[in-house]
Design an enzyme around this catalytic site. Structure first.
Site, mmCIF file in Angstrom:
data_model
loop_
_atom_site.group_PDB
_atom_site.id
_atom_site.type_symbol
_atom_site.label_atom_id
_atom_site.label_comp_id
_atom_site.label_asym_id
_atom_site.label_seq_id
_atom_site.Cartn_x
_atom_site.Cartn_y
_atom_site.Cartn_z
ATOM 1 N N ASP A 47 0.901 -1.167 0.018
ATOM 2 C CA ASP A 47 0.018 -0.222 0.009
ATOM 3 C C ASP A 47 0.891 1.127 0.055
ATOM 4 O O ASP A 47 1.761 1.349 0.964
ATOM 5 C CB ASP A 47 -0.774 -0.208 1.300
ATOM 6 C CG ASP A 47 -1.911 0.843 1.230
ATOM 7 O OD1 ASP A 47 -3.037 0.965 0.372
ATOM 8 O OD2 ASP A 47 -1.833 2.122 2.146
ATOM 9 N N ASN A 107 -3.018 12.618 -3.547
ATOM 10 C CA ASN A 107 -3.990 12.995 -4.434
ATOM 11 C C ASN A 107 -4.403 14.505 -4.028
ATOM 12 O O ASN A 107 -4.866 15.264 -4.809
ATOM 13 C CB ASN A 107 -5.099 12.360 -4.447
ATOM 14 C CG ASN A 107 -5.252 10.931 -5.454
ATOM 15 O OD1 ASN A 107 -4.300 11.163 -6.350
ATOM 16 N ND2 ASN A 107 -5.535 9.876 -5.029
ATOM 17 N N HIS A 127 -5.411 14.310 -8.761
ATOM 18 C CA HIS A 127 -5.592 12.970 -9.131
ATOM 19 C C HIS A 127 -4.540 12.758 -10.145
ATOM 20 O O HIS A 127 -4.240 11.481 -10.495
ATOM 21 C CB HIS A 127 -7.166 12.604 -9.399
ATOM 22 C CG HIS A 127 -7.832 12.693 -8.150
ATOM 23 N ND1 HIS A 127 -7.794 11.501 -7.382
ATOM 24 C CD2 HIS A 127 -8.749 13.684 -7.482
ATOM 25 C CE1 HIS A 127 -8.593 11.944 -6.096
ATOM 26 N NE2 HIS A 127 -9.011 13.084 -6.465
ATOM 27 N N ASP A 157 -2.469 9.457 -10.332
ATOM 28 C CA ASP A 157 -2.442 8.524 -11.432
ATOM 29 C C ASP A 157 -0.918 8.079 -11.781
ATOM 30 O O ASP A 157 -0.580 6.942 -12.339
ATOM 31 C CB ASP A 157 -3.452 8.788 -12.477
ATOM 32 C CG ASP A 157 -4.888 8.787 -11.984
ATOM 33 O OD1 ASP A 157 -5.043 8.053 -10.966
ATOM 34 O OD2 ASP A 157 -5.709 8.971 -13.024
ATOM 35 N N GLU A 198 -4.773 2.286 -4.154
ATOM 36 C CA GLU A 198 -3.135 2.503 -4.041
ATOM 37 C C GLU A 198 -2.792 1.188 -3.642
ATOM 38 O O GLU A 198 -1.552 0.980 -3.027
ATOM 39 C CB GLU A 198 -2.952 3.425 -3.345
ATOM 40 C CG GLU A 198 -3.133 3.606 -1.788
ATOM 41 C CD GLU A 198 -4.666 3.944 -1.236
ATOM 42 O OE1 GLU A 198 -4.698 4.293 -0.241
ATOM 43 O OE2 GLU A 198 -5.350 4.328 -2.408
#
Length: 161
Positions: A36, A44, A49, A53, A79
């Site tokens: 994670d 973010n 975002h 990404d 994630e």
């Protein structure tokens, strides 16, 4: 997964079902490494975002450099990623997880300075003599991942044997 190009959960369940049958028959270990990204919500929220990404895509690419051709890398959700390593001992799995952690922390992922993007990892094993189900293996890897996160992040927690 359309964003990262990694395997998705549907493929993962099919792969695990087949691999567990093989591992039971031929008596070999399957390692599961749940990963994670630490503080991903902050990335973010602070950077958008699109940047998040880009981090996911670059991390997915890095993960492929850390595993063998026989291993699979899955975008498990958001994630969270999963590495499945057949015929992999506890020590080898711990070594892979630590290498992944180090490479992510030491690289400037998506323009971030080294150390700005880190991850926590949990390492669990399917051993034929113990007889876990695939779902149990993933739950154990996830439990160990959250121990790593709650112990300070940017670390590996491995099942003891």
């Amino acid at each position: 997964d359309p964003l990262t190009g990694l395997f998705n959960r549907r493929f993962m369940w099919e792969w695990l079902d087949h691999q567990f049958k093989q591992a039971e028959r031929y008596e070999y270990i399957i390692a599961a490494i749940m990963l994670d990204i630490d503080m991903f919500k902050e990335i973010n929220d602070k950077h958008g975002h699109h940047t998040g990404d880009l981090v996911l895509k670059e991390l997915a690419s890095l993960l492929h450099t850390c595993v063998r051709e026989s291993d699979i890398v899955v975008r498990y959700g958001g994630e969270e990623f999963l590495l499945l390593l057949p015929r992999c001992s506890r020590d080898m799995a711990r070594e892979v997880a630590e290498r992944v952690r180090r490479i992510i922390a030491e690289n400037g992922i998506s323009g971030f300075k080294p150390g700005m993007v880190t991850c926590s990892l949990g390492v669990a094993l399917y051993e034929p003599e113990v007889g876990l189900l695939p779902d149990d293996l993933l739950k154990e890897a996830d439990r160990l991942l959250y121990i790593a996160k709650s112990s300070g992040r940017n670390q590996v927690t491995c099942i003891e044997g």
